[in-house]
Design a protein around this motif. Structure first.
Motif, short mmCIF file in Angstrom:
data_model
loop_
_atom_site.label_atom_id
_atom_site.label_comp_id
_atom_site.label_asym_id
_atom_site.label_seq_id
_atom_site.Cartn_x
_atom_site.Cartn_y
_atom_site.Cartn_z
N MET A 1 0.85 -1.19 0.00
CA MET A 1 0.00 0.00 0.00
C MET A 1 0.88 1.25 0.00
N ARG A 2 0.51 2.22 -0.79
CA ARG A 2 1.31 3.44 -0.91
C ARG A 2 1.01 4.39 0.25
N PRO A 3 1.97 5.27 0.58
CA PRO A 3 1.72 6.26 1.66
C PRO A 3 0.57 7.19 1.29
N PHE A 4 -0.15 7.65 2.32
CA PHE A 4 -1.23 8.60 2.10
C PHE A 4 -1.40 9.44 3.37
N HIS A 5 -2.03 10.59 3.21
CA HIS A 5 -2.35 11.45 4.34
C HIS A 5 -3.73 11.06 4.88
N TYR A 6 -3.84 10.86 6.19
CA TYR A 6 -5.08 10.42 6.82
C TYR A 6 -5.64 11.51 7.71
N SER A 7 -6.96 11.72 7.63
CA SER A 7 -7.61 12.65 8.54
C SER A 7 -8.97 12.09 8.95
N ARG A 8 -9.48 12.57 10.09
CA ARG A 8 -10.77 12.10 10.60
C ARG A 8 -11.57 13.31 11.07
N PRO A 9 -12.29 13.97 10.17
CA PRO A 9 -13.09 15.14 10.54
C PRO A 9 -14.15 14.78 11.57
N ALA A 10 -14.57 15.78 12.34
CA ALA A 10 -15.54 15.55 13.41
C ALA A 10 -16.98 15.59 12.93
N SER A 11 -17.22 16.08 11.73
CA SER A 11 -18.59 16.20 11.23
C SER A 11 -18.59 16.11 9.72
N ILE A 12 -19.78 15.90 9.16
CA ILE A 12 -19.86 15.83 7.70
C ILE A 12 -19.53 17.18 7.09
N ALA A 13 -19.88 18.26 7.78
CA ALA A 13 -19.56 19.60 7.27
C ALA A 13 -18.05 19.77 7.17
N GLU A 14 -17.31 19.31 8.19
CA GLU A 14 -15.85 19.41 8.16
C GLU A 14 -15.26 18.53 7.06
N ALA A 15 -15.83 17.35 6.88
CA ALA A 15 -15.34 16.45 5.84
C ALA A 15 -15.52 17.06 4.45
N LEU A 16 -16.68 17.64 4.20
CA LEU A 16 -16.95 18.27 2.90
C LEU A 16 -16.06 19.48 2.69
N LEU A 17 -15.83 20.24 3.75
CA LEU A 17 -14.95 21.41 3.64
C LEU A 17 -13.53 20.98 3.33
N GLU A 18 -13.08 19.92 3.98
CA GLU A 18 -11.72 19.43 3.72
C GLU A 18 -11.59 18.95 2.28
N MET A 19 -12.59 18.21 1.80
CA MET A 19 -12.53 17.73 0.42
C MET A 19 -12.59 18.91 -0.56
N ARG A 20 -13.41 19.91 -0.26
CA ARG A 20 -13.48 21.09 -1.13
C ARG A 20 -12.13 21.78 -1.21
N ASP A 21 -11.46 21.90 -0.07
CA ASP A 21 -10.14 22.55 -0.06
C ASP A 21 -9.12 21.74 -0.84
N VAL A 22 -9.19 20.41 -0.72
CA VAL A 22 -8.27 19.55 -1.47
C VAL A 22 -8.48 19.74 -2.97
N LEU A 23 -9.73 19.73 -3.40
CA LEU A 23 -10.03 19.86 -4.82
C LEU A 23 -9.67 21.25 -5.34
N ALA A 24 -9.88 22.26 -4.50
CA ALA A 24 -9.56 23.62 -4.93
C ALA A 24 -8.06 23.84 -5.03
N THR A 25 -7.30 23.18 -4.14
CA THR A 25 -5.85 23.35 -4.12
C THR A 25 -5.18 22.64 -5.27
N ASP A 26 -5.66 21.41 -5.53
CA ASP A 26 -5.04 20.61 -6.59
C ASP A 26 -6.10 19.68 -7.17
N ALA A 27 -6.67 20.08 -8.29
CA ALA A 27 -7.74 19.29 -8.90
C ALA A 27 -7.27 17.91 -9.32
N GLN A 28 -5.96 17.73 -9.50
CA GLN A 28 -5.43 16.43 -9.91
C GLN A 28 -5.13 15.53 -8.72
N SER A 29 -5.20 16.10 -7.51
CA SER A 29 -4.91 15.30 -6.32
C SER A 29 -5.98 14.23 -6.12
N SER A 30 -5.56 13.06 -5.72
CA SER A 30 -6.49 11.96 -5.50
C SER A 30 -6.85 11.90 -4.02
#
Length: 339
Positions: free
Chosen positions: A1-30
């Motif tokens: 298994m390849r290395p990856f960054h792991y996070s555990r948001p406390a709410s669905i709102a935080e999870a969606l915000l984190e994903m939005r930031d990831v996509l906004a920062t680097d659309a090619q990021s998986s």
């Protein structure tokens, strides 16, 4: 298994915000959401998917882990486990096709871990998709070809395929949801929406790598199943190479509304035979208004497979699928429905 960054948001709102930031920062990021993990972790270990970031949704399980009967509607949280829903007495009594589709899937250990939301999004079991040493897989590497077309394709689809992909959708629960006209609630960075379950999965067409209508960063939160005359007279029939812990070679979800022997309404979905959860509309129309007999059931089964496209090793699936449908219809017709 390849290395990856792991996070555990406390709410669905935080999870969606984190994903939005990831996509906004680097659309090619998986990036990938983690629920039960029974599919994602497998694919990561096989090196089929390589997320650079895994966002664990476990902290919000309590909010979306529910099984509720509200009036004439069954509401299933996307984080409810397959095992819990399969054993729930109201589901068993009022929606037997749902309980059976879940109880016949996977192993007890997996059913007690896997979430409903993750289950309907599971990826194909096509060996060429799941083995990165095969370069030709349009699902994994768009434009690379489909090794299964000229390869070992016994378990592959005969309905809904294209020359770009003949992989089979592997799940069971999805067929039950499709037959019962369920809808699915979705949350995402741009807000919430609800769509018919029938609109969730995409035919392969020219883009087999795009398997669902979910937008980037969206999460399934709930399934809504309306009650109807046919929900109690419903069942799931699964034909497989062995009796446990095996995927369907052919399966059928059937729900019937009968007036004596006459079919008022039929709801039919096929599994193990198509590239997506497959609604057999032509078979339903063939049955409507007719007495349900072996003869009319066989005629309807013929309609269901009128557009089937077999491959070199899976032509047997057409006859198997037809006989499975006939058997499912006749069993559903003979069910004793408690008052």
């Amino acid at each position: 298994m390849r290395p990856f960054h792991y996070s555990r948001p406390a709410s669905i709102a935080e999870a969606l915000l984190e994903m939005r930031d990831v996509l906004a920062t680097d659309a090619q990021s998986s990036a990938a959401f983690l629920a039960g993990g029974t599919t994602l972790l497998d694919l990561m270990k096989l090196d089929v998917v390589r997320p650079e970031r895994v966002i664990d949704l476990g902290a919000m399980r309590e909010e979306f882990d529910f099984i509720r009967l509200e009036g004439s509607t069954l509401r299933l949280g996307a984080f409810a486990t397959m095992g819990a829903v399969a054993a729930h007495p109201d589901v068993v009594r009022l929606y037997p096709v749902i309980a059976q589709s879940l109880s016949l899937a996977a192993s007890a250990q997996l059913r007690n871990m896997a979430s409903l939301g993750g289950n309907v999004l599971q990826r194909t079991r096509c060996a060429y998709f799941r083995d990165p040493t095969w370069n030709a897989c349009n699902k994994r590497v768009p434009g690379s070809g489909c090794a299964a077309v000229d390869g070992a394709n016994r378990m592959h689809a005969v309905l809904g395929t294209s020359h770009h992909c003949i992989a089979t959708y592997p799940g069971d629960f999805a067929q039950a949801l499709l037959a019962l006209d369920a809808s699915v609630a979705i949350a995402g960075p741009r807000g919430s929406r609800t769509i018919p379950f029938a609109a969730l999965h995409r035919l392969p067409g020219d883009t087999p790598d795009r398997e669902t209508s979910l937008a980037a960063g969206e999460i399934i939160t709930e399934f809504v199943v309306p009650a109807a005359e046919w929900t109690r007279r419903s069942l799931y029939l699964k034909i497989r190479d062995r009796q446990s812990y095996e995927f369907a070679v052919a399966s059928v979800a059937v729900a019937l509304d009968l007036d004596g022997a006459t079919v008022r309404q039929a709801r039919i979905a096929l599994g193990g035979l198509a590239s997506v959860p497959w609604r057999a509309h032509a078979a339903e129309e063939a049955l409507r208004g007719s007495d349900l007999t072996e003869e009319t059931a066989r005629a309807a089964a013929g309609e269901a497979f009128a557009g089937a496209v077999p491959q070199s090793h899976n032509a047997f699936k057409i006859a198997l699928g037809q006989s499975t449908l006939v058997r499912g219809l006749m069993h559903a017709a003979s069910m004793e429905i408690p008052g």
